[in-house]
Design an enzyme around this catalytic site. Sequence first.
Site, PDB file in Angstrom:
ATOM      1  N   CYS A 118       0.817  -1.231   0.000  1.00 11.79           N
ATOM      2  CA  CYS A 118       0.000   0.000   0.000  1.00 11.79           C
ATOM      3  C   CYS A 118       0.847   1.276   0.000  1.00 11.79           C
ATOM      4  O   CYS A 118       0.338   2.352  -0.297  1.00 11.79           O
ATOM      5  CB  CYS A 118      -0.964   0.003   1.183  1.00 11.79           C
ATOM      6  SG  CYS A 118      -2.148  -1.348   1.114  1.00 11.79           S
ATOM      7  N   HIS A 254      -3.232   7.609   2.283  1.00  5.91           N
ATOM      8  CA  HIS A 254      -3.628   6.275   1.841  1.00  5.91           C
ATOM      9  C   HIS A 254      -5.018   5.990   2.416  1.00  5.91           C
ATOM     10  O   HIS A 254      -5.305   6.332   3.567  1.00  5.91           O
ATOM     11  CB  HIS A 254      -2.621   5.243   2.337  1.00  5.91           C
ATOM     12  CG  HIS A 254      -3.042   3.833   2.083  1.00  5.91           C
ATOM     13  ND1 HIS A 254      -3.533   3.420   0.864  1.00  5.91           N
ATOM     14  CD2 HIS A 254      -3.067   2.742   2.893  1.00  5.91           C
ATOM     15  CE1 HIS A 254      -3.819   2.131   0.934  1.00  5.91           C
ATOM     16  NE2 HIS A 254      -3.563   1.703   2.157  1.00  5.91           N
ATOM     17  N   ASN A 284      -9.921   0.327  -0.030  1.00  8.84           N
ATOM     18  CA  ASN A 284      -8.463   0.367  -0.064  1.00  8.84           C
ATOM     19  C   ASN A 284      -7.976  -0.204  -1.393  1.00  8.84           C
ATOM     20  O   ASN A 284      -8.070  -1.412  -1.626  1.00  8.84           O
ATOM     21  CB  ASN A 284      -7.922  -0.442   1.126  1.00  8.84           C
ATOM     22  CG  ASN A 284      -6.403  -0.436   1.204  1.00  8.84           C
ATOM     23  OD1 ASN A 284      -5.727  -0.013   0.262  1.00  8.84           O
ATOM     24  ND2 ASN A 284      -5.874  -0.905   2.307  1.00  8.84           N
TER      25      ASN A 284
END
Length: 327
Positions: A118, A254, A284
């Site tokens: 990520c 994020h 996500n």
Amino acid sequence: MNQSSKQFSRIVGTGGYLPEKILTNADLEQMVDTSDAWIRERTGIEQRHIAADDQTTSDLAEQAARQALDMANLAPEDLQLIVVATTTPDKIFPSTACLLQQRLGNHGAPAFDVQAVCSGFIYALSVADQFIRAGMVRNALVVGAETLSRIIDWSDRNTCVLFGDGAGAVVLEVGEEPGVINTHIHADGQYENLLHVPSGVSKKPITDSISERSMHMRGSEVFKVAVNTLSQVATETLARNGVAPEELDWLVPHQANKRIIDATARKLKMKPEQVVLTVNRHANTSAASVPLALNEAVRDGRIQPGQLILMEAFGGGFTWGSALVRY
Ligand code: COA
């Protein structure tokens, strides 16, 4: 290499792409023992986009890249560097960056993938920024692209409600002023087992076992480390660059969980309206989440030239990082 006059990278184009298919929390209620209320309350997520069966990571990347190149008014063949952040490459090799290069019709520029889960986009941005600062290239395409849905066990409620597919991109060009003021990237490999996919290539070849080729996560432990680590990297970024929290115009975080984002915003004393939030609609999307959020806020006019942006991310590894950018 030009050592006498300093040079920096500037973001001159952004792009984003989300697959057409939307999977809502109501859809997930039909698939696993969960509820719309639980997902919204614990994560802030309402829906996510899922790639079509015949769509690959490089398909998503191409759409985002072309948008960013258009905004930058740069022809693909003039690109000097292509970096793709992804955890879900089309193939073991060639890299997704090379597959993207093939699609774009660029020949000869270095092209490679960065794998930091990520945090991948922040890592890739940091790498491309160093290439430009060092005078090795005058422009770069940096993409975060993922088909996370391919490494999800859709019967595991601990993970399947959290993730989505998408791609985001930026084009960097050399400039005399930053631009990318600084990037700060970190990792601590001791946390392998809190967030990982067991199979791969040399340890355990990919099998038909859904469990072995899907993400495993100890959610509440990941949550705690993420909150603490992102708070530390925010403090580090401000201190190392002599920036006061009130000088920041935007937080582009994020997008893993709204509660994690809120904790970082509180730490930075930023108002909710200064935080670019997409987690409710995108979930996500791993390496794609930061450039997708950036692209959205640039294109809808929230982010204006000259404004100061803090981007940050945390992911498997663990990896984490930030980028302080003057847009
Ligand atoms: N629907 C309903 N209940 C669920 C559920 C779901 N989708 N997923 C988990 N639960 C249950 C758990 O089984 C647990 O039940 P129990 O108490 O009976 O054992 C309960 O909800 C609470 O679980 P817990 O893990 O403590 O919840 P939480 O408040 O920590 O929220 C996450 C769970 C996953 C949303 C949260 O921990 C998180 O976001 N972690 C970080 C994940 C992340 O960002 N990963 C990527 C990093 S880049």
